[in-house]
Motif scaffolding. Structure first.
Motif, short mmCIF file in Angstrom:
data_model
loop_
_atom_site.label_atom_id
_atom_site.label_comp_id
_atom_site.label_asym_id
_atom_site.label_seq_id
_atom_site.Cartn_x
_atom_site.Cartn_y
_atom_site.Cartn_z
N ASP A 68 0.83 -1.20 0.00
CA ASP A 68 0.00 0.00 0.00
C ASP A 68 0.87 1.26 0.00
O ASP A 68 0.47 2.29 -0.55
CB ASP A 68 -0.91 0.02 1.23
N ARG A 199 -14.95 -12.29 -5.01
CA ARG A 199 -15.27 -11.95 -3.61
C ARG A 199 -14.15 -11.15 -2.94
O ARG A 199 -14.33 -10.67 -1.82
CB ARG A 199 -15.55 -13.23 -2.82
N LEU A 200 -13.01 -11.03 -3.60
CA LEU A 200 -11.90 -10.27 -3.04
C LEU A 200 -12.09 -8.78 -3.28
O LEU A 200 -12.72 -8.37 -4.26
CB LEU A 200 -10.58 -10.70 -3.68
N SER A 201 -11.54 -7.97 -2.39
CA SER A 201 -11.54 -6.52 -2.60
C SER A 201 -10.68 -6.20 -3.82
O SER A 201 -9.89 -7.02 -4.29
CB SER A 201 -10.98 -5.81 -1.37
N GLU A 202 -10.83 -4.98 -4.34
CA GLU A 202 -10.06 -4.60 -5.53
C GLU A 202 -8.56 -4.65 -5.24
O GLU A 202 -7.77 -5.09 -6.09
CB GLU A 202 -10.47 -3.20 -6.00
N ASP A 203 -8.16 -4.20 -4.06
CA ASP A 203 -6.74 -4.26 -3.70
C ASP A 203 -6.23 -5.69 -3.70
O ASP A 203 -5.13 -5.98 -4.20
CB ASP A 203 -6.51 -3.63 -2.32
N SER A 204 -7.01 -6.60 -3.14
CA SER A 204 -6.56 -7.98 -3.03
C SER A 204 -6.57 -8.70 -4.38
O SER A 204 -5.78 -9.63 -4.60
CB SER A 204 -7.41 -8.74 -2.01
N LYS A 205 -7.44 -8.28 -5.28
CA LYS A 205 -7.38 -8.84 -6.63
C LYS A 205 -6.03 -8.53 -7.27
O LYS A 205 -5.45 -9.38 -7.96
CB LYS A 205 -8.52 -8.26 -7.49
N SER A 218 -4.77 -7.88 4.67
CA SER A 218 -5.76 -6.92 4.17
C SER A 218 -6.59 -6.32 5.31
O SER A 218 -6.94 -7.00 6.28
CB SER A 218 -6.69 -7.60 3.17
N SER A 220 -9.55 -5.13 4.61
CA SER A 220 -10.93 -5.27 4.14
C SER A 220 -11.68 -6.37 4.90
O SER A 220 -11.19 -7.50 5.03
CB SER A 220 -10.92 -5.62 2.64
N GLN A 222 -14.38 -7.91 3.93
CA GLN A 222 -14.78 -9.01 3.04
C GLN A 222 -13.63 -9.96 2.79
O GLN A 222 -13.82 -11.18 2.69
CB GLN A 222 -15.33 -8.45 1.72
N ASP A 223 -12.40 -9.43 2.70
CA ASP A 223 -11.23 -10.30 2.55
C ASP A 223 -11.03 -11.17 3.78
O ASP A 223 -10.79 -12.38 3.68
CB ASP A 223 -9.97 -9.47 2.31
#
Length: 334
Positions: A68, A199-205, A218, A220, A222-223
Motif C-alpha cells: 500500500d 469476492r476479493l476486494s479490488e486491492d486484493s485482486k 488486508s 478489508s 470481506q477479505d
C-alpha cells in the motif's frame, strides 16, 4: 481565516502551552529518544541519520511494488515544478541500507548495529495514532544472520519500552520463511483464492498476482471473512527445514531470557523485503490497531538495492503510538 497545519500532522509544543497533550509535548518526544539512545547504545548501536527524502526507486525496490505504501501512500517531492523522482521517506530501513552500501560501511566490523529517529511520511487515512507525518525510533543490525541477532533485536525493542515504564505490551512472533518457502506458499494461496476472485476486494485482486501473502494482511472485512471461510493454512505450517530451525532457535533464546511472546501465525508484515523472523509489539491501550511497531529479518534487501548480499534485521516503533500507550497506562514522564 488563519492558516492551519496540514491534516495528519501535529506541532510539538513547549511546556505550558494551553493545548498541550502528551503526544504533542516536545519534551516527551525528547525523553523517548533519550531512553532509546541509552538502551540501544548500551547494546553497541551507533547513531545514523539519512535524508527525509530519497529516490523513489529506492522505496519501490526496497518496500515492494505490491505494498500500500508504494501504490497509495507515497508523498512525491517536486522542485522547479517538474521533478517527481523523489519521495518523502515512508520508513527508515531502505534508506539506512542504501547508506550502508553507498558509504562502504560493510568494511566496518560485523554485525554493525545502527539506530536512528525522525519523521516518516505516508498519505494515510488519518485516525488515532495514525498520522501522515509521524515519528519513529528505528534499530537495524547488518552483517549477521544467526538467530541470536534476531532474539537480541526483539529483546531490545521490549527493553526500550520497558525502560520507559510501559508494562502492558506483548510480542506477537512469527516467521515468513525463506524466499522458496514464500514462493511455494504464494502458489498455494493463488490456487486457493483464484476460484473466489470476485469476492476479493479490488486491492486484493491486484495482490493475488503480485504477492498473495499481502491478502492475509488486508484491512478489508470481506477479505478477512473469506480468509476465515477458506481456513487458510498459515505460513508457519509451510516453513522449510532451515527457516523452521531458525525460528525454533529464536524462540529458545527468548524463552531463556524470559522475554514473553505469543506465536502468531497471521504475522506476515506489510513490506516485501522481510524473510524468516517477523514480529509486532502490541498494546491494547492504542486502540483497535494495537501495534506500536514491529520488525523482521530482511537478508535480501541489499541485493534488491543493487548491492551484495548483506544479512539484516531491524525494527521500528511509532513515537506517537507509544505516547498513546503511555497515557493509557498513566505513566508519568519526567
Amino acid at each position: 481565516m488563519a492558516i492551519q497545519r496540514p491534516k495528519g500532522t501535529q506541532d510539538l509544543l513547549p511546556e505550558g502551552s494551553p493545548k498541550l497533550s502528551l503526544d504533542t509535548q516536545a519534551s516527551a518526544f525528547t525523553h523517548i529518544q533519550d531512553v532509546a539512545r541509552r538502551v540501544l547504545e548500551r547494546a553497541g548501536a551507533q547513531f545514523i541519520a539519512t535524508p527525509i527524502f530519497e529516490d523513489a526507486e529506492l522505496v519501490k525496490r526496497g518496500v515492494g511494488g505490491s505494498t500500500d505504501i508504494v501504490r497509495k501512500e507515497m508523498f512525491t517531492v517536486t522542485y522547479f515544478g517538474d521533478h517527481g523522482g523523489f519521495i518523502l521517506r515512508p520508513e527508515g530501513t531502505a534508506g539506512i541500507v542504501r547508506a550502508y552500501l553507498q558509504a562502504g560501511l560493510k568494511q566496518l566490523p560485523a554485525p554493525l548495529k545502527l539506530w536512528t529517529h525522525g519523521p516518516m511520511f505516508r498519505a494515510e487515512n488519518v485516525q488515532k495514532g495514525r498520522l501522515r507525518q509521524f515519528h519513529q525510533v528505528d534499530y537495524e543490525v547488518l552483517g549477521a544472520e544467526g538467530a541470536l541477532v534476531d532474539a537480541e533485536a526483539i529483546a531490545l525493542m521490549v527493553g526500550v519500552v520497558r525502560e520507559l515504564g510501559l508494562k502492558g505490551v506483548r510480542v506477537k512472533l512469527g516467521s515468513i520463511g525463506d524466499p522458496e518457502d514464500r514462493e511455494a506458499y504464494n502458489t498455494y494461496l493463488r490456487g486457493l483464492f483464484t476460484p473466489h476472485l470476485e469476492r476479493l476486494s479490488e486491492d486484493s485482486k491486484d495482490r493475488l498476482e503480485r504477492n498473495p501473502m499481502r491478502i492475509l494482511d488486508s484491512k478489508s472485512a470481506q477479505d478477512q471473512d473469506l480468509i476465515r471461510e477458506l481456513d487458510v493454512r498459515p505460513m508457519l505450517d509451510s516453513l522449510g527445514e532451515a527457516a523452521a530451525a531458525h525460528f525454533a532457535q529464536v524462540r529458545a533464546y527468548l524463552d531463556d531470557w524470559g522475554v514473553a511472546y505469543d506465536v502468531d501465525p497471521s504475522i506476515v508484515r506489510g513490506l516485501d523485503y522481510y524473510r524468516r523472523t517477523a514480529w509486532e509489539l502490541h498494546h491494547e491501550g492504542v486502540g483497535a490497531k494495537s501495534a506500536l511497531g514491529g520488525g523482521g529479518r530482511y537478508d535480501g534487501l541489499a541485493e534488491q538495492l543493487g548491492g551484495p548480499m548483506v544479512p539484516g534485521i531491524g525494527w521500528a516503533f511509532g513515537i506517537e503510538r507509544l505516547l498513546i500507550a503511555l497515557a493509557a497506562e498513566g505513566v508519568a514522564l519526567p
